[in-house]
Design a protein around this motif. Structure first.
Motif, PDB file in Angstrom:
ATOM      1  N   ARG A  35       1.340  -1.717  26.529  1.00 13.32           N
ATOM      2  CA  ARG A  35       0.186  -2.598  26.314  1.00 13.32           C
ATOM      3  C   ARG A  35      -0.780  -2.394  27.476  1.00 13.32           C
ATOM      4  NH1 ARG A  35       3.659  -8.077  25.290  1.00 13.32           N
ATOM      5  NH2 ARG A  35       4.683  -7.431  23.374  1.00 13.32           N
ATOM      6  N   ASP A  36      -2.064  -2.424  27.183  1.00 14.81           N
ATOM      7  CA  ASP A  36      -3.067  -2.232  28.234  1.00 14.81           C
ATOM      8  C   ASP A  36      -2.925  -3.242  29.363  1.00 14.81           C
ATOM      9  OD1 ASP A  36      -4.148   0.016  27.093  1.00 14.81           O
ATOM     10  OD2 ASP A  36      -5.756  -1.073  26.060  1.00 14.81           O
TER      11      ASP A  36
ATOM     12  N   ASP B 186      -0.125  -4.369  30.538  1.00 14.80           N
ATOM     13  CA  ASP B 186       1.120  -4.168  31.283  1.00 14.80           C
ATOM     14  C   ASP B 186       0.816  -3.844  32.744  1.00 14.80           C
ATOM     15  OD1 ASP B 186       2.888  -4.641  29.215  1.00 14.80           O
ATOM     16  OD2 ASP B 186       3.119  -2.517  28.683  1.00 14.80           O
TER      17      ASP B 186
END
Length: 168
Positions: free
Chosen positions: A130-131, A133
């Motif tokens: 996920r961006d 993260d």
């Protein structure tokens, strides 16, 4: 990104960050997440450990240093699938005064020679990146970044509290 279901015993072609089995053996899954500097949300997920069956050639990997320093400091992970880029100058800046003063090619050759003595493994999860993260500083686990797919065996599946005793 993993597009197929992860099943112990299956073969899969993989790229990305790999480490040596030595650095994660004896740790439970949540400790492995911390050692590798992975996002906290991974601590609650089922983990898979894949072992390289075919080792990468010198041209098929870049140095990743160790998990204390996130590889995104010197490796551009292309999310559009147009290729990723390792930056030698940024790598040298991150590791200035922290690694032996040898050339990149000498270090890569030493890494390749060492792969014959310790299993090369990759930790996988049944979830996508996920961006948002956050990859925090990990431990002393060594890393290489495999840039061309290599054949791997999904050797183990671990619950979050299960201890990794090795791929065999």
């Amino acid at each position: 990104m993993i597009t197929q279901k992860l099943v112990v015993g299956h073969m899969i072609d993989l790229v990305g960050c790999f480490t040596e089995e030595y650095f994660i053996r004896g740790l439970n899954a949540s400790q492995i997440v911390k050692e590798l500097g992975l996002p906290d949300r991974y601590q609650q997920l089922k983990m898979y450990v894949a072992m390289a069956i075919h080792l990468p050639s010198i041209c098929d990997f870049e140095l990743g240093g160790w998990a204390e320093f996130s590889t995104d400091n010197f490796f551009n992970y292309d999310k559009q699938g147009r290729g990723s880029k390792w930056d030698a100058k940024k790598f040298e800046k991150v590791y200035q005064g922290k690694r032996m003063p040898i050339s990149i090619n000498t270090a890569k050759q030493a890494w390749r020679d060492g792969m014959n003595h310790e299993k090369l493994v990759k930790v996988l999860f049944d979830t996508d990146h996920r961006d948002q993260d956050k990859y925090r500083a990990g431990g002393r686990a060594s890393q290489i970044i495999v840039t061309r797919p290599i054949k791997c065996l999904i050797a183990k599946q671990l619950s979050p509290t299960e201890r990794f005793t090795g791929v065999w």
